[in-house]
Design an enzyme around this catalytic site. Structure first.
Site, PDB file in Angstrom:
ATOM      1  N   GLU A 129       0.835  -1.200   0.000  1.00 21.56           N
ATOM      2  CA  GLU A 129       0.000   0.000   0.000  1.00 21.56           C
ATOM      3  C   GLU A 129       0.872   1.252   0.000  1.00 21.56           C
ATOM      4  OE1 GLU A 129      -2.763  -0.086   3.269  1.00 21.56           O
ATOM      5  OE2 GLU A 129      -3.622  -2.007   2.642  1.00 21.56           O
ATOM      6  N   GLU A 196      -8.599   1.579  -4.460  1.00 24.54           N
ATOM      7  CA  GLU A 196      -9.700   1.272  -3.533  1.00 24.54           C
ATOM      8  C   GLU A 196     -10.484   2.521  -3.180  1.00 24.54           C
ATOM      9  OE1 GLU A 196      -8.675  -1.272  -0.241  1.00 24.54           O
ATOM     10  OE2 GLU A 196     -10.616  -0.959   0.738  1.00 24.54           O
TER      11      GLU A 196
HETATM   12  O1  KIV Z   1      -6.571  -7.035   1.897  1.00 28.29           O
HETATM   13  C1  KIV Z   1      -7.329  -7.077   0.929  1.00 28.29           C
HETATM   14  O2  KIV Z   1      -8.202  -7.954   0.816  1.00 28.29           O
HETATM   15  C2  KIV Z   1      -7.177  -6.062  -0.105  1.00 28.29           C
HETATM   16  C3  KIV Z   1      -8.287  -5.933  -1.101  1.00 28.29           C
HETATM   17  C4  KIV Z   1      -9.474  -5.354  -0.472  1.00 28.29           C
HETATM   18  C5  KIV Z   1      -7.849  -5.171  -2.288  1.00 28.29           C
HETATM   19  O3  KIV Z   1      -6.232  -5.357  -0.103  1.00 28.29           O
END
Ligand code: KIV
Length: 278
Positions: A129, A196
């Site tokens: 991220e 997201e």
């Molecule tokens: O952790 C997860 O499941 C994710 C998705 C929502 C993209 O990062």
């Protein structure tokens, strides 16, 4: 015209999904289907169904371990989930989330964590991220031969910085920052990016500007693919129902009814029957 029947989703003849195949899919406008999995059997069912990418998301912290945020899950726990998923998958690309604390602010640590994920789980790629602040780590991990998927917009690992899970990049300034971050992640070597919970128009603009696939969750239909958390789309998780989740089943009720029937049968001594006994 070929008269050959295409291989069924369960056939070992189906071409394995690679990062190069995902790029080809974007180039020819074929949408990419991504779902999460955290264990062997879910992964096997998803793979048999023909999913392109299985994401071992750190959402395991919420839906498997019952934490309120994704922050507490550890690298060892992610590796354990990912190894189980890899054992269930024959065709899909398996992408593994790098958990909070395994890469932030330190590209040496980031590389070590990514190498552990690849060696100990057998996963095919990692996901991280953030924008600018992970660019150096992305470059080091990619130069080590490990494919990296980025993740922008709502980044749940930073929940304590933002304080809420509301839609991101709604101001012009945030939107421009997101566009710059997406370009930087592509330039740093990411093979795809998850977007997201951002406005659909902005997501579409980024998907058009970039050559790598953009996978949306709550980012509208103008991107190159979609991802959902499997427990959400199956309707197992009743405590989380944002508007971007479509329920393809209502398994909470199906499972609860099955559990209630079992409990009633045990209490009434009607399970097991003679046929179910030795
Ligand atoms: O952790 C997860 O499941 C994710 C998705 C929502 C993209 O990062």
């Amino acid at each position: 015209m070929s008269t050959e029947t295409p291989p069924s989703p369960e056939s070992p003849k189906r071409r394995k999904v690679t990062t190069a195949r995902l790029a080809e899919m974007k180039a020819r406008g074929e949408k990419i289907a991504v779902l999460t999995a955290y264990d062997f059997l879910f992964a096997r069912i998803l793979d048999n169904a023909g999913i392109d990418v299985v994401l071992v998301g750190d959402s395991a912290a919420n839906v498997i371990h019952g934490f309120e945020t994704s922050v507490p899950i550890t690298l060892d726990q992610m590796i354990s989930h990912a190894a189980a998923v890899v054992r269930g998958v024959r065709r899909a690309l398996v992408v593994v989330d790098m958990p909070f604390g395994s890469y932030q602010g330190n590209s040496t640590l980031a590389l070590e964590s990514a190498v552990r994920i690849m060696k100990e789980s057998g996963g095919h790629a990692v996901k991280m991220e953030g924008g600018e602040f992970i660019a150096e780590s992305v470059k080091r991990i990619v130069s080590a031969g490990i494919p990296v998927m980025g993740h922008l917009g709502l980044t749940p690992q930073s929940i304590y910085k933002f304080g809420t899970y509301v839609v991101r990049a709604t101001t012009d300034e945030e939107a421009e920052q997101l566009v710059r971050d997406a370009q930087l992640l592509q330039d740093s070597g990411c093979f795809a990016i998850v977007l997201e919970k951002i406005p659909a128009q902005l997501a579409q603009r980024v998907a058009r500007q970039l050559t790598i696939p953009l996978i949306g969750i709550g980012a509208g239909g103008g991107v190159d693919g979609q991802v959902l958390v499997v427990h959400d789309m199956l309707g197992i998780n009743q405590e989380f129902s944002p508007r971007f989740v479509r329920h393809y089943a209502h398994l909470h009720d199906v499972m609860k009814n099955a559990f209630e029937s079992y409990i009633a049968d045990v209490k009434a001594s009607s399970f097991p029957s003679n046929d179910e006994s030795y």
